[in-house]
Design a protein around this motif. Structure first.
Motif, mmCIF file in Angstrom:
data_model
loop_
_atom_site.group_PDB
_atom_site.id
_atom_site.type_symbol
_atom_site.label_atom_id
_atom_site.label_comp_id
_atom_site.label_asym_id
_atom_site.label_seq_id
_atom_site.Cartn_x
_atom_site.Cartn_y
_atom_site.Cartn_z
ATOM 1 N N VAL A 1 0.829 -1.211 0.000
ATOM 2 C CA VAL A 1 0.000 0.000 0.000
ATOM 3 C C VAL A 1 0.869 1.270 0.000
ATOM 4 C CG1 VAL A 1 -1.628 1.318 1.413
ATOM 5 C CG2 VAL A 1 -1.976 -1.136 1.050
ATOM 6 N N LYS A 2 2.016 1.173 0.677
ATOM 7 C CA LYS A 2 2.888 2.353 0.793
ATOM 8 C C LYS A 2 3.602 2.684 -0.516
ATOM 9 C CE LYS A 2 4.236 2.059 5.594
ATOM 10 N NZ LYS A 2 5.293 1.400 6.352
ATOM 11 N N ASP A 3 3.696 1.722 -1.422
ATOM 12 C CA ASP A 3 4.441 1.931 -2.672
ATOM 13 C C ASP A 3 3.446 2.244 -3.788
ATOM 14 O OD1 ASP A 3 5.881 1.653 -5.074
ATOM 15 O OD2 ASP A 3 7.329 0.312 -4.097
ATOM 16 N N SER A 4 3.466 3.462 -4.260
ATOM 17 C CA SER A 4 2.415 3.913 -5.185
ATOM 18 C C SER A 4 2.509 3.238 -6.549
ATOM 19 C CB SER A 4 2.498 5.425 -5.355
ATOM 20 O OG SER A 4 3.755 5.737 -5.934
ATOM 21 N N ARG A 5 3.587 2.525 -6.816
ATOM 22 C CA ARG A 5 3.683 1.821 -8.093
ATOM 23 C C ARG A 5 2.818 0.567 -8.119
ATOM 24 N NH1 ARG A 5 9.862 0.639 -8.433
ATOM 25 N NH2 ARG A 5 9.375 0.040 -6.278
ATOM 26 N N PHE A 6 2.353 0.146 -6.943
ATOM 27 C CA PHE A 6 1.558 -1.093 -6.840
ATOM 28 C C PHE A 6 0.120 -0.784 -6.472
ATOM 29 C CE2 PHE A 6 5.898 -2.490 -6.147
ATOM 30 C CZ PHE A 6 5.971 -3.678 -6.851
ATOM 31 N N GLU A 7 -0.757 -1.735 -6.734
ATOM 32 C CA GLU A 7 -2.147 -1.624 -6.281
ATOM 33 C C GLU A 7 -2.614 -2.969 -5.735
ATOM 34 O OE1 GLU A 7 -4.610 -0.620 -9.633
ATOM 35 O OE2 GLU A 7 -3.637 -2.098 -10.928
ATOM 36 N N MET A 8 -3.501 -2.901 -4.765
ATOM 37 C CA MET A 8 -4.135 -4.124 -4.251
ATOM 38 C C MET A 8 -5.264 -4.519 -5.212
ATOM 39 S SD MET A 8 -2.765 -5.037 -1.231
ATOM 40 C CE MET A 8 -4.020 -5.902 -0.274
ATOM 41 N N VAL A 9 -5.466 -5.820 -5.358
ATOM 42 C CA VAL A 9 -6.492 -6.307 -6.282
ATOM 43 C C VAL A 9 -7.727 -6.780 -5.521
ATOM 44 C CG1 VAL A 9 -6.981 -8.102 -7.986
ATOM 45 C CG2 VAL A 9 -4.799 -6.897 -8.018
ATOM 46 N N ALA A 10 -7.488 -7.231 -4.296
ATOM 47 C CA ALA A 10 -8.577 -7.680 -3.435
ATOM 48 C C ALA A 10 -8.123 -7.373 -2.013
ATOM 49 C CB ALA A 10 -8.807 -9.184 -3.613
ATOM 50 N N PRO A 11 -9.044 -7.337 -1.073
ATOM 51 C CA PRO A 11 -8.600 -7.121 0.307
ATOM 52 C C PRO A 11 -7.697 -8.267 0.758
ATOM 53 C CG PRO A 11 -11.011 -7.061 0.107
ATOM 54 C CD PRO A 11 -10.491 -7.562 -1.186
ATOM 55 N N ARG A 12 -6.679 -7.947 1.549
ATOM 56 C CA ARG A 12 -5.896 -9.027 2.149
ATOM 57 C C ARG A 12 -6.846 -9.966 2.869
ATOM 58 N NH1 ARG A 12 -5.449 -10.685 6.716
ATOM 59 N NH2 ARG A 12 -6.420 -8.790 7.547
ATOM 60 N N ALA A 13 -6.612 -11.257 2.733
ATOM 61 C CA ALA A 13 -7.454 -12.211 3.440
ATOM 62 C C ALA A 13 -6.542 -13.277 4.043
ATOM 63 C CB ALA A 13 -8.460 -12.855 2.493
ATOM 64 N N LYS B 1 10.085 9.656 -14.487
ATOM 65 C CA LYS B 1 9.027 9.101 -13.656
ATOM 66 C C LYS B 1 9.497 7.883 -12.853
ATOM 67 C CE LYS B 1 4.310 7.371 -14.223
ATOM 68 N NZ LYS B 1 3.404 6.908 -15.284
ATOM 69 N N TYR B 2 10.337 7.108 -13.452
ATOM 70 C CA TYR B 2 10.646 5.827 -12.814
ATOM 71 C C TYR B 2 11.983 5.769 -12.092
ATOM 72 C CZ TYR B 2 6.568 3.829 -15.071
ATOM 73 O OH TYR B 2 5.302 3.549 -15.444
ATOM 74 N N GLN B 3 12.890 6.713 -12.370
ATOM 75 C CA GLN B 3 14.221 6.538 -11.772
ATOM 76 C C GLN B 3 14.260 6.944 -10.301
ATOM 77 O OE1 GLN B 3 16.864 8.394 -14.519
ATOM 78 N NE2 GLN B 3 17.479 6.455 -15.449
#
Lengths: 510, 510
Positions: A393-405, A508-510
């Protein structure tokens, strides 16, 4: 058997395992191997003369271990856990050494009785409805199957036979083969492949109904499907719900499904292969909603109870429905206590005749860990997954797809599927951690599962660093590819535009 | 995991097994127990806190062992052997400790590859046709199933799906459900219960055709049944022949059955669960006749190869027929080498998804015993059975029911079934040896099977002395019963006649 040699070999193997397991973090979790690498290192025939066990352990170390994917490593984060423990490992040793089979009570009474005991222990530990206990009045009870696949298949087959008998009782004019041709079963499109396979094996079409956006199958969807099918002359047999789907660990809505199943007299089986372990926790009591209305359920002990595969617990509300479907006895299987007591002859509860003394490893594991130890293990997996979730969650390059279960985090690098694929391929090539991907509604994602015998917070940090640094490298390389593409573009009139794009990307990425 | 504790527990368990196995002759083979005796000695819930492993081993010794039937004892002469060996026991320890699963190549390459190796080793050792080898060109190969039941079920299910596809190709006007309703399968009335059960599970009626007087099923019987069924519009699917039936170890006539199966395009499976071990012996080469014409076969390694249950070898002439029937893949199961090589993803060859690293115990057992050791083990069982046969033949109170076959002797005390039943009950009550009875054409008989890890000539003498002395005692008691009947008869007018009868009886048996 030469017992001195057995002693030496046994003790050396215990040391071998301690060496392997205590050093498991030092190995890449995925092997550096290609197809045939192991096959080509081994002789083509059984050696004519015996070889010393030292030679065997040497080859195990030098040829076999380097070819293995290390499931007990904390860097194994694929599928779902298949965890073991000291008690369970030693349990297998004792099972093999004692070497009894338990297909009927007489053929080894303690083998059957210990299974009755540990299945009731587990049912109470998981706070299952009382009618699933052997100790309760009534025809319910638990049995150890070899795998979730077999448990699901047993439920589907028993439900099939019950449905045929019941439909023909009320419609004697319809032939058996016509009844069989009209059977239909249900599950979610998120359910495990073993459920579809059970349909193939049972020769019943299983309709994989669309789960909601939240991956959950609900009663209304099932009801609509059943009504359509009944209107078309089909005969609904069974619905297999899932608590903890393989893709995202979603929980089907057992309460609303059970209401529909009761209305249409459809068998309801719950595949809780993974999530069943959480039934034991008060903070997860919601997961048990509706279980008092299901006909059968299964839970894999290797997923959360530290009993090594194979050991899949299954409970039946009315075991007679299975026994009546499967019983094909012979005189050599009869014994004098048969039918005189409530102690089951478990061969009628399962597909094979033979059965190992699996209850022994369950008993040893439960006693050496205690109920508290088992609950702590599930809680630890949940905590470690929360830790991983925070990092995602802290890394804006990633997204969650479903709630952690429970111990599963479903996530992806933002962008198209190709980035997910490339990131996973990179991680697989580096072999430091092992995840698999899944897909929903055309969107691919990564599944990070807490596994291993003994995962720690530092292992989660290790995995995350590997993932995020590889995404960084991947992005850097992709920007270089774009730069190269830009160089080619020098030759075109679009030169200026490409360079701009490239710079933007790098920034953007470096 | 605390490795120091694991070490202590492991070493103590090795000693526990040495103590148990080396002293196994001192125990009654059957336990002195009644239903619930074990259950009632154990607590009703998992202990909240961990218990020390010493407590567990103590309870194993004092509560569990006294409730077991001792399958590894040489005085266990029931069913068929389920033998183990040092290599196999330690193999299970290592399998559990390494803790990998092998449902696809990538999820543990060496697990799959070692299975390819040992199945080819075994095929060569048993002198099976080359098309059953993975190493041969073509779609054949071997796989380890959990039990003979599963192997037979896999064959029946795959044959069913092949038959449906093939019939519908040539008769597209017939609906799938009608085709399924017309399927029929065949086996002998001497075949194991698992074959009838496979029919129940597969929803195909299995016609149990009458074996000959010699317990053998032949092609002519099958041909007649198939012709009847085809004339009645049925669709023959599969014939399951047996090499080594459960009752008398009869060998179906595979050659004549295979000719019929070829003529009618019916799958031929051979259940060689027991007798398969003898394929390795030149002196038993007749048993292999016709195997080049069968589609699949299975052999249980625990019966003759000293690999503990579960381990059932199965070979397929064309594995694609199973894979095509069972494949229900998901994205999370895919891997990059899939389909690129001839190395199988064994999950498609079996019913469950999950699979243990069973190949490891096979590999260790075969290497530590050598091919010579394995052949000697089979030969020893044959020799010991011959010894027992001689003892039966020499005692005029007994008769043989079928020719001795491998390690099985089928015999009975002369007279009606009641004597057989009473003798067996007496032996069971005394618990010194354990046999089961079987029945053919209304005649019950006893099956004496050489079993155990390490049976010796003196064990055969022990068993025989137990059997013949118990018959002597039984006959003495029966004559006393007749005497008592005579005393009651004192009160009748037949006094003199009864006394005479009684005296005759006493003279004959004392």
């Amino acid at each position: 058997m030469d017992f001195d040699e057995f002693r030496e070999f046994g003790h050396a193997s215990i040391e071998f395992l301690i060496n392997y397991l205590s050093g498991i973090r030092e190995r890449d979790v995925l092997p550096t191997t290609t197809p045939y690498a192991v096959i080509n290192q081994l002789p083509k025939e059984i050696p004519e003369q015996p070889e010393h066990w030292r030679e065997v352990l040497k080859d195990l170390e030098n040829i076999i271990l380097p070819g293995l994917t290390h499931w007990q490593s904390p860097y194994f984060n694929a599928f779902y856990p298949s965890s073991s423990s000291a008690g369970s490992i030693i349990g297998e040793l004792l099972i093999a050494g004692i070497g009894v089979l338990g297909f009927s009570w007489i053929c080894s009474p303690a083998c059957t009785e210990l299974e009755v005991v540990v299945m009731d222990w587990l049912a109470k530990f998981l706070k299952l409805p009382a009618h699933f206990l052997h100790a309760s009045e009534g025809p319910g009870g638990g049995v150890i199957q070899g795998s979730a696949s077999e448990a699901v298949l047993v439920a589907v087959l028993a439900a099939r036979e019950q449905a045929v008998v019941s439909y023909r009782e009320s419609h004697p004019e319809v032939s058996e083969s016509e009844v069989r041709g009209r059977l239909v079963a249900y599950s979610s499109d998120q359910s495990n492949s073993c459920i579809e396979k059970a349909g193939v094996l049972a020769a019943i079409p299983i309709r994989l109904l669309p789960a909601g956006e939240d991956f959950v199958l609900r009663g209304e969807t099932l009801k609509q499907a059943i009504e359509e099918d009944v209107a078309a002359g089909k005969i609904p047999v069974i619905c297999v719900a899932t608590l903890g789907t393989t893709g995202t660990c979603a929980y089907d809505d057992v309460e609303s499904l059970s209401a529909v199943c009761e209305e249409f007299k459809v068998w309801l089986h719950v595949d809780a292969a993974y999530a069943g372990g959480a039934f034991a926790l008060d903070e997860c009591s919601d997961l048990r909603k509706g279980l008092d209305r299901v006909d059968s359920l299964n839970f894999n002990l290797h997923k959360f109870m530290l009993v090594n595969f194979d050991c899949s617990a299954m409970w039946l509300r009315d075991a007679n429905k299975v026994v009546d479907s499967f019983n094909v006895d012979r005189i050599y299987l009869k014994h004098k206590h048969e039918g005189q007591s409530q102690i089951p002859d478990f061969r009628h509860w399962q597909i094979p005749l033979g059965r190992r003394f699996r209850a022994l490893k369950v008993w040893i594991t439960f006693r050496t860990l205690g109920a508290e130890g088992l609950r702590n293990h599930v809680r630890k997996h949940i905590e470690l997954a929360k830790q991983f979730e925070q990092l995602v969650v802290k890394d804006s390059r990633f997204e969650m797809v479903a709630p952690r279960a429970l111990g599963l985090v479903c996530f992806r690098p933002k962008g198209d599927n190709e980035i997910t694929t490339q990131l996973l391929q990179r991680l697989m090539d580096r072999k430091k951690i092992y995840m698999v991907k899944a897909e929903h509604a055309g969107r691919q994602f990564l599944r990070f599962v807490v596994c291993g015998m003994d995962s720690k917070a530092s292992d989660i940090d290790f995995a995350w660093e590997e993932i995020e640094s590889q995404l960084t490298d991947l992005q850097r390389e992709q920007s270089l590819v774009i730069r190269k593409a830009g160089n080619v573009a020098d030759l075109t009139q679009h030169f200026q535009i490409h360079l701009t794009n490239e710079n933007t990307t790098l920034e953007k990425y470096q």
